[in-house]
Design an enzyme around this catalytic site. Sequence first.
Site, PDB file in Angstrom:
ATOM      1  N   HIS A   1       0.797  -1.252   0.169  1.00  0.00           N
ATOM      2  CA  HIS A   1      -0.041   0.043   0.080  1.00  0.00           C
ATOM      3  C   HIS A   1       0.852   1.269  -0.046  1.00  0.00           C
ATOM      4  O   HIS A   1       0.540   2.307  -0.641  1.00  0.00           O
ATOM      5  CB  HIS A   1      -1.044   0.130   1.287  1.00  0.00           C
ATOM      6  CG  HIS A   1      -1.776  -1.078   1.240  1.00  0.00           C
ATOM      7  ND1 HIS A   1      -1.712  -1.832   2.488  1.00  0.00           N
ATOM      8  CD2 HIS A   1      -2.581  -1.933   0.880  1.00  0.00           C
ATOM      9  CE1 HIS A   1      -2.494  -3.034   2.293  1.00  0.00           C
ATOM     10  NE2 HIS A   1      -3.100  -3.097   1.524  1.00  0.00           N
TER      11      HIS A   1
ATOM     12  N   CYS B   1     -15.208 -13.575  -4.952  1.00  0.00           N
ATOM     13  CA  CYS B   1     -14.170 -13.534  -4.125  1.00  0.00           C
ATOM     14  C   CYS B   1     -14.286 -12.438  -3.166  1.00  0.00           C
ATOM     15  O   CYS B   1     -13.998 -11.259  -3.737  1.00  0.00           O
ATOM     16  CB  CYS B   1     -12.953 -13.456  -4.640  1.00  0.00           C
ATOM     17  SG  CYS B   1     -11.627 -13.313  -3.667  1.00  0.00           S
TER      18      CYS B   1
ATOM     19  N   CYS C   1      -9.946 -18.551  -5.866  1.00  0.00           N
ATOM     20  CA  CYS C   1      -9.385 -17.063  -6.577  1.00  0.00           C
ATOM     21  C   CYS C   1      -7.705 -17.224  -6.699  1.00  0.00           C
ATOM     22  O   CYS C   1      -7.009 -17.636  -5.789  1.00  0.00           O
ATOM     23  CB  CYS C   1      -9.645 -16.045  -5.681  1.00  0.00           C
ATOM     24  SG  CYS C   1      -8.711 -14.509  -5.869  1.00  0.00           S
TER      25      CYS C   1
ATOM     26  N   HIS D   1      -6.135 -14.675  -4.182  1.00  0.00           N
ATOM     27  CA  HIS D   1      -6.069 -14.830  -2.852  1.00  0.00           C
ATOM     28  C   HIS D   1      -5.906 -16.429  -2.584  1.00  0.00           C
ATOM     29  O   HIS D   1      -5.652 -16.645  -1.155  1.00  0.00           O
ATOM     30  CB  HIS D   1      -7.424 -14.501  -2.324  1.00  0.00           C
ATOM     31  CG  HIS D   1      -7.477 -13.047  -2.109  1.00  0.00           C
ATOM     32  ND1 HIS D   1      -8.257 -12.343  -3.048  1.00  0.00           N
ATOM     33  CD2 HIS D   1      -6.890 -12.050  -1.066  1.00  0.00           C
ATOM     34  CE1 HIS D   1      -7.674 -10.792  -2.931  1.00  0.00           C
ATOM     35  NE2 HIS D   1      -7.102 -10.917  -1.571  1.00  0.00           N
TER      36      HIS D   1
ATOM     37  N   LYS E   1       2.635 -12.157  -4.899  1.00  0.00           N
ATOM     38  CA  LYS E   1       2.041 -10.741  -4.409  1.00  0.00           C
ATOM     39  C   LYS E   1       2.268 -10.730  -2.761  1.00  0.00           C
ATOM     40  O   LYS E   1       1.803 -11.608  -2.181  1.00  0.00           O
ATOM     41  CB  LYS E   1       0.917 -10.576  -4.767  1.00  0.00           C
ATOM     42  CG  LYS E   1       0.201  -9.137  -4.545  1.00  0.00           C
ATOM     43  CD  LYS E   1      -1.235  -9.062  -4.883  1.00  0.00           C
ATOM     44  CE  LYS E   1      -1.608  -7.796  -4.431  1.00  0.00           C
ATOM     45  NZ  LYS E   1      -3.007  -7.753  -3.705  1.00  0.00           N
TER      46      LYS E   1
ATOM     47  N   LYS F   1      -1.083  -9.601   3.306  1.00  0.00           N
ATOM     48  CA  LYS F   1      -1.421  -9.920   4.733  1.00  0.00           C
ATOM     49  C   LYS F   1      -2.140 -10.865   4.862  1.00  0.00           C
ATOM     50  O   LYS F   1      -1.858 -11.937   5.690  1.00  0.00           O
ATOM     51  CB  LYS F   1      -2.186  -8.721   5.414  1.00  0.00           C
ATOM     52  CG  LYS F   1      -1.471  -7.516   5.926  1.00  0.00           C
ATOM     53  CD  LYS F   1      -0.666  -7.839   7.326  1.00  0.00           C
ATOM     54  CE  LYS F   1       0.194  -6.580   7.865  1.00  0.00           C
ATOM     55  NZ  LYS F   1      -0.641  -5.564   8.253  1.00  0.00           N
TER      56      LYS F   1
HETATM   57  N1  MSP Z   1     -10.155  -0.940  -1.668  1.00  0.00           N
HETATM   58  C1  MSP Z   1      -9.720  -1.601  -3.156  1.00  0.00           C
HETATM   59  C2  MSP Z   1      -9.245  -0.396  -4.000  1.00  0.00           C
HETATM   60  C3  MSP Z   1     -10.489   0.747  -4.448  1.00  0.00           C
HETATM   61  S1  MSP Z   1     -10.011   2.081  -5.402  1.00  0.00           S
HETATM   62  C4  MSP Z   1     -11.481   2.539  -5.814  1.00  0.00           C
HETATM   63  C5  MSP Z   1      -8.378  -2.422  -2.836  1.00  0.00           C
HETATM   64  N2  MSP Z   1      -7.662  -1.915  -1.851  1.00  0.00           N
HETATM   65  S2  MSP Z   1      -6.458  -2.669  -1.222  1.00  0.00           S
HETATM   66  O1  MSP Z   1      -6.242  -2.185  -0.028  1.00  0.00           O
HETATM   67  O2  MSP Z   1      -6.735  -4.208  -1.362  1.00  0.00           O
HETATM   68  O3  MSP Z   1      -5.186  -2.591  -2.036  1.00  0.00           O
HETATM   69  C6  MSP Z   1      -5.197  -1.305  -2.569  1.00  0.00           C
HETATM   70  C7  MSP Z   1      -3.824  -1.191  -3.632  1.00  0.00           C
HETATM   71  O4  MSP Z   1      -2.722  -1.642  -2.606  1.00  0.00           O
HETATM   72  C8  MSP Z   1      -3.540  -2.019  -4.659  1.00  0.00           C
HETATM   73  O5  MSP Z   1      -4.094  -1.814  -5.998  1.00  0.00           O
HETATM   74  C9  MSP Z   1      -2.091  -1.956  -4.857  1.00  0.00           C
HETATM   75  O6  MSP Z   1      -1.996  -0.725  -5.503  1.00  0.00           O
HETATM   76  C10 MSP Z   1      -1.481  -1.886  -3.418  1.00  0.00           C
HETATM   77  N3  MSP Z   1      -1.059  -3.027  -3.232  1.00  0.00           N
HETATM   78  C11 MSP Z   1      -1.455  -4.158  -2.195  1.00  0.00           C
HETATM   79  N4  MSP Z   1      -0.549  -5.107  -2.063  1.00  0.00           N
HETATM   80  C12 MSP Z   1       0.527  -5.041  -3.171  1.00  0.00           C
HETATM   81  C13 MSP Z   1       1.775  -5.474  -3.171  1.00  0.00           C
HETATM   82  N5  MSP Z   1       2.065  -6.628  -2.771  1.00  0.00           N
HETATM   83  N6  MSP Z   1       2.605  -4.858  -4.101  1.00  0.00           N
HETATM   84  C14 MSP Z   1       2.324  -3.566  -4.645  1.00  0.00           C
HETATM   85  N7  MSP Z   1       1.094  -2.974  -4.416  1.00  0.00           N
HETATM   86  C15 MSP Z   1       0.186  -3.746  -3.901  1.00  0.00           C
HETATM   87  O7  MSP Z   1      -7.888  -2.990  -3.854  1.00  0.00           O
END
Ligand code: MSP
Length: 524
Positions: free
Chosen positions: A25, A131, A152, A155, A308, A311
């Site tokens: 994130h 999912c 999925c 996940h 990827k 958590k």
């Molecule tokens: N809530 C949705 C997004 C809605 S936008 C209208 C969502 N949230 S999330 O918290 O699961 O993830 C958001 C973003 O976190 C992903 O698109 C990505 O940008 C980033 N990442 C989450 N895990 C990641 C990695 N392991 N590596 C890089 N970015 C990743 O999806």
Amino acid sequence: MSAVNKSFYLTTPIYYVNDAPHIGHAYTTVAGDVLTRWHRQRGESVWFLTGTDEHGQKVMRTADQNGVAPQDWCDRLVADAWKPNWVALNIANDDFIRTTEPRHAERVQKFLQSLKDADHIYAGKYEGPYCVGCEEFKLPGDLIESGDEKLCPIHSKPVEIVNENNYFFRLSAFADKLLAHYKSNPQSCQPESARNEVISFLEGGVSDLSISRSTFDWGIPVPWDTDQVVYVWFDALLNYATAVGLTDAPDSAGGQKFAQTWPADVHLVGKDILRFHAVIWPAMLMAAGLEVPKKVFAHGWLLVGGEKMSKSKLTGIAPKDITDHFGVDAFRYYFLRAIPFGSDGSFSWEDMSARYTSELANDFGNLASRLAAMIEKYCGGVLPAVSNDAGLSAALAETVAKADTAMVALDFQGGINAIMEFCKRVNGYVTEKEPWKLAKDPANQAELESVLYNTSEALRALAVLLNPVMPATCEILWESLGANEKLGAIGNQPISKVATWGQLPAGSKVTKTPVLFPRLEAAE
Ligand code: MSP
């Protein structure tokens, strides 16, 4: 209506609050922060939005499992984990939207009603796999077979079968228009691989989208049927527009903000959520007669063990685990420097330690401390007369042009590389001129001073160029160069003027910096 001064508007995804942030994130948000700081230093008006995605089954179930009401859970996570995390990482967002805020929910309802009134929405029955981790209706071809179960692929968890009456958005009606859009506007979806993926997905045919759920109530009520809540992605995508006044009257504050910001210049997203942003979202906007975003940029994943990082797979690393050891600015620097934006990259402590030591501590930090020490020793801590080394100043002009082109194109690696190459060049200059040898003979004083002035100017430029990436460190350097008094705050230094040589005034007081990048303690 008078022409509005359009802001450069950048968004990050809004993050699910089922858990605390991890470095995946932070990767997206830091990239957004660096890009918006760069654009601000280009003298543009900028609007930078981030926030949290709080509805849906994923968040609701986490709250249930923790024995807390969903709203309380969200409030707690936002206050204790998400907002402090962005403060700690020095993120300068202009707004933070939460999907449970009334300003969002009210505008979502208004928008939805207008789509219904224009016949873009109809009642139907949905049956198919879902999912909860992705909060996504899956196509059978998306899934992995594992014994009797269908998993999925993101996940690695079984999907659930949804079977309910709900409302559908006529997404299929926009497929051709979307296809034409991506074919004729290569910039609108980047990198190229992402655009190709979207084009082939659209060419494969698109079905209408279920946009409401009736089997749980943690969501925004559908305005004409309160037994249903809005599908979490339909709700979430709208944040980019509700946060800047979507549906408000044109002459209201919200309406004016909307005119100033919309369409968004860049939606930064991870590649896992590309389709939502490059297919569903622009179709929703087209249905409402609004402009589509100028660019959706899908970056790659941070990988752990080739997968990827997440958590839910227990591979999530908290930003603090890294910043405690390397500091915030090295964290902000490392991922953008090491991984081409758009590609996947593996995180390793060894690689980060190696770059920290060679690029940040040795090339950059040492240059700054050597210079301050020499000015103190040889010039009584006062900046000598203005001088101009033609080679260095030409190299700087080239660096600025290269870095600006790269950064604006979201090629963070290319931009930072160009700047760090210049840093190497300056080190080479100092090594070649050997000021410590010049200092041995008073006859060389003028040449010695010229070398030290030129090195200071180069550091002035490095501070400004690296400021979007490492603002706290560059601020320290800026102060040590005594630049504030004549030139003003570092954040106000325009990129377009960085290459103008001779800005630091002779006579200003140069002070020793604290060590910018301290030697690393051995990791436990
Ligand atoms: N809530 C949705 C997004 C809605 S936008 C209208 C969502 N949230 S999330 O918290 O699961 O993830 C958001 C973003 O976190 C992903 O698109 C990505 O940008 C980033 N990442 C989450 N895990 C990641 C990695 N392991 N590596 C890089 N970015 C990743 O999806």
